[in-house]
Design a protein around this motif. Sequence first.
Motif, short mmCIF file in Angstrom:
data_model
loop_
_atom_site.label_atom_id
_atom_site.label_comp_id
_atom_site.label_asym_id
_atom_site.label_seq_id
_atom_site.Cartn_x
_atom_site.Cartn_y
_atom_site.Cartn_z
N UNK A 1 1.38 4.68 12.96
CA UNK A 1 0.33 4.56 13.97
C UNK A 1 -0.96 5.23 13.51
N UNK A 2 -0.88 6.39 12.85
CA UNK A 2 -2.12 7.00 12.36
C UNK A 2 -2.71 6.17 11.23
N UNK B 1 6.74 5.36 17.08
CA UNK B 1 5.39 5.12 17.58
C UNK B 1 4.54 6.39 17.57
N UNK B 2 5.07 7.47 17.01
CA UNK B 2 4.39 8.76 17.09
C UNK B 2 2.94 8.67 16.60
N UNK B 3 2.01 9.13 17.43
CA UNK B 3 0.61 9.07 17.04
C UNK B 3 -0.19 10.30 17.49
N UNK B 4 -0.18 10.54 18.80
CA UNK B 4 -1.17 11.46 19.39
C UNK B 4 -1.13 12.87 18.81
N UNK B 5 0.06 13.46 18.76
CA UNK B 5 0.14 14.84 18.28
C UNK B 5 -0.35 14.96 16.85
N UNK C 1 1.13 -5.28 14.17
CA UNK C 1 2.21 -6.27 14.20
C UNK C 1 3.41 -5.79 13.38
N UNK C 2 3.13 -5.20 12.21
CA UNK C 2 4.22 -4.68 11.37
C UNK C 2 4.98 -3.59 12.12
N UNK C 3 4.22 -2.67 12.73
CA UNK C 3 4.84 -1.57 13.49
C UNK C 3 5.69 -2.13 14.63
N UNK D 1 0.83 -1.20 0.00
CA UNK D 1 0.00 0.00 0.00
C UNK D 1 0.87 1.26 0.00
N UNK D 2 0.76 2.07 -1.07
CA UNK D 2 1.60 3.28 -1.12
C UNK D 2 1.34 4.23 0.06
N UNK D 3 0.11 4.22 0.59
CA UNK D 3 -0.19 5.08 1.74
C UNK D 3 0.65 4.65 2.95
N UNK D 4 0.85 3.34 3.08
CA UNK D 4 1.70 2.85 4.17
C UNK D 4 3.16 3.22 3.93
#
Lengths: 319, 429
Positions: free
Chosen positions: A272-273, A249-253, A293-295, A84-87
């Motif tokens: 993560x997003x 793991x950056x996600x929240x901000x 799992x990939x992350x 997936x290019x988005x990934x």
Amino acid sequence: MTVTEVRAGGGVRTPPPVRPRRRGIGWKQRLEILALSGPAILMFASFVIFPVVMAAYYGFYRWKGYGPPTDFVGLDNYVTILQDPTFHDALWHNGQVVVLSLVLQGPIAVGLALLLNQKMRGQSLIRVLIFVPYVISEVIVGTAWALLLQTNGAVNDVLRSIGLDGLAQDWLANPSLAIWTLMLILTWKYIGFAVILFLAGMQNIPEELSEAAAVDGATFWQTQWRITLPLLGPTIRIWAFLSIIGALQLFDLVYIIWGQYVASTAGTSTMATYMVVEGRNAANYGYGNAVAVVLFTISMIIALVYQRFVLRRDSEGQA
Amino acid sequence: MFSRRTLAAATVLALSTAGLAACGGGDDDGSDSGGNVTMQLWHNASTGPGAAFWDKAVADYQTAHPTVKIKIQQVQNEDLDGKLQTALNSGSAPDIFLQRGGGKMAAMVEAGQLKDITNDITAETKQAVGDAALGTGQIDGKSYAVPVSILPGGLWYSKDLFAKAGVTTPPATMDELNQAVSKLKANGTPVALGAKDAWPAAHWYYFFALRSCNQASLDAAAKDKNFGDPCWVKAGEDLRAFAATKPFNDGFLTTSAQQGAGSSAGLVANHKASMELMGAWDPGVIASLTKDQKPLPDLGFFPFPAVPGGQGDPAAIMGGTDGYSCSAQAPKECSDFLNYLLTKDVQEAYYKAYNALPVNKQAQGAVTEDYLKAVLDAYNKAPYVSLWLDTIYGQNVGNALNVGVVNMLAGKGDVAGIIQAVNDAAKKG
């Protein structure tokens, strides 16, 4: 270091070293160890190990999140993710954040720590100011920056009011700016953590060394460059490790400032997003777990490699 | 004698295991020997009037049915889906709960978590509500939920700002809308759009699709998740052409839909924007964001305008329903309570508490607000009512539409990208 004694007129005879026999620990100690570590092991197993195993299990299914998963698809989810290019975009953004965090935060934090390590007035106030952003919760920081950086937000209003209309930008949605906006916010937020770590590391460097250097006629900068920084090595390496893992793991901000979908067009989406958008928002829970799992695997590999090649010297007790 | 250390260790061990026994708990659902029934009800009303409505409805019902007891639990709207999913999967689901319908409901039905209430809906209910509305709670001809209110979508606008810009009648065609937008933009009051949340942007695509695709192609896409019909491309082209006129507020990509004065609803509430395309919950959201937190006095409504060259009926409308379901293990009294929710008096009370259109046709006579009358008028004139596309096609496709539309509006993707994203999503789901 072993010292061999050489006696005149005699051969060297060292008795074979006697190893102290390790006695088995008694049942009392075993019970104590079990009792004291039991709760921690139990918590870790049920809230860390178990979810990881479950995620791996769900990742093999196409599952909408209601009832037990039944539609086994093998490795299909993983094939889709890796194609997936988005990934790929998200992975690339993660990579940018990893490198930029080290390059930007490292030198700034070392500089600030050196500065704050000196005796000066207002030192504790400056320490507090630098450390405060790190203490504020990510949600509040994200909401505040999102409001400030809106096209009609405070930042652009200030720029316009002092006649710098040309500098007013679409800080968040413009793809060539957004990653730098993100880095600015991340640096502002997490620099305090690095500075505190480095200061603590500097406290551990014996005074005698810099005194000795001063006696030998070393300048201030020479002392910092040849004594403080090398001895700060282990601290810097540990900080870099935490920073890399955090950036992966950056996600929240990102999720709060850019929302659920604009992140990928602005170039700030992360793995993560991607996981939340493609897993939870699309109700493809099996797919989302596969992304998790990939992350996890990527973070694990990087962590192990870093441990093996960078942190090993430190943990073996040689600076 | 035990040493003090051993005792301490034993105490720690005992405490650490005792902590585990505190988990879990039983439901006291179902009937006891005396024929008494206890049920759990989950609703999402966070406002005073909404919560008061449920308290009163349940109290009245219990008075009429002394053997039935209903325990009310109020769940934050944002938490509801997640909590419900957890409760349903762990077998401790509430008996009666808010149902959003569509793909989520289909997943619950597939997992055998919902009660089939087809034969429990009374003739009175059918007559008062009508087949079209009841259809929103059906899957393959079986009822799993009943709607309690209809929330059609359309354009919510400020009558004052329209008058100021010299727009005398609400636009009925795309040309009129474009002319209106250019007049309104000249006054600094553009169309509000909260694209940060993505779904408000996707709504524009849904409505263009409603005008572009006829009912048969909408239904066909729901069946086989195939978006090959050229009408889907036309809908994208229509949206692209409209977006090219730059109708939306500055920075719409990072504007949220409902949070604070800077959100799209907030811009309408504070006369910084002239209109917003949104579902019928919008008046309530706008009211909460005005300076005095009172309803916007000059709020009006007009349906999505007719678009030239489309296959869809120009009077068709799109919207959603808020419904209620019974979980699979709920006692038979649950469906009886659902019938009671749809009676005239309860429905009138619901409308007053929620400011939303009731589904009971007799209760619809109680509606007084201008804009709700306009909505009702459009609803009753509509030849057919389509559910929100993300509700029909499921979250999976809805998510892909969100992604595709935002990409296009951000200039990163094109119309083909929207169709591509939808078809890719079908592979993942």
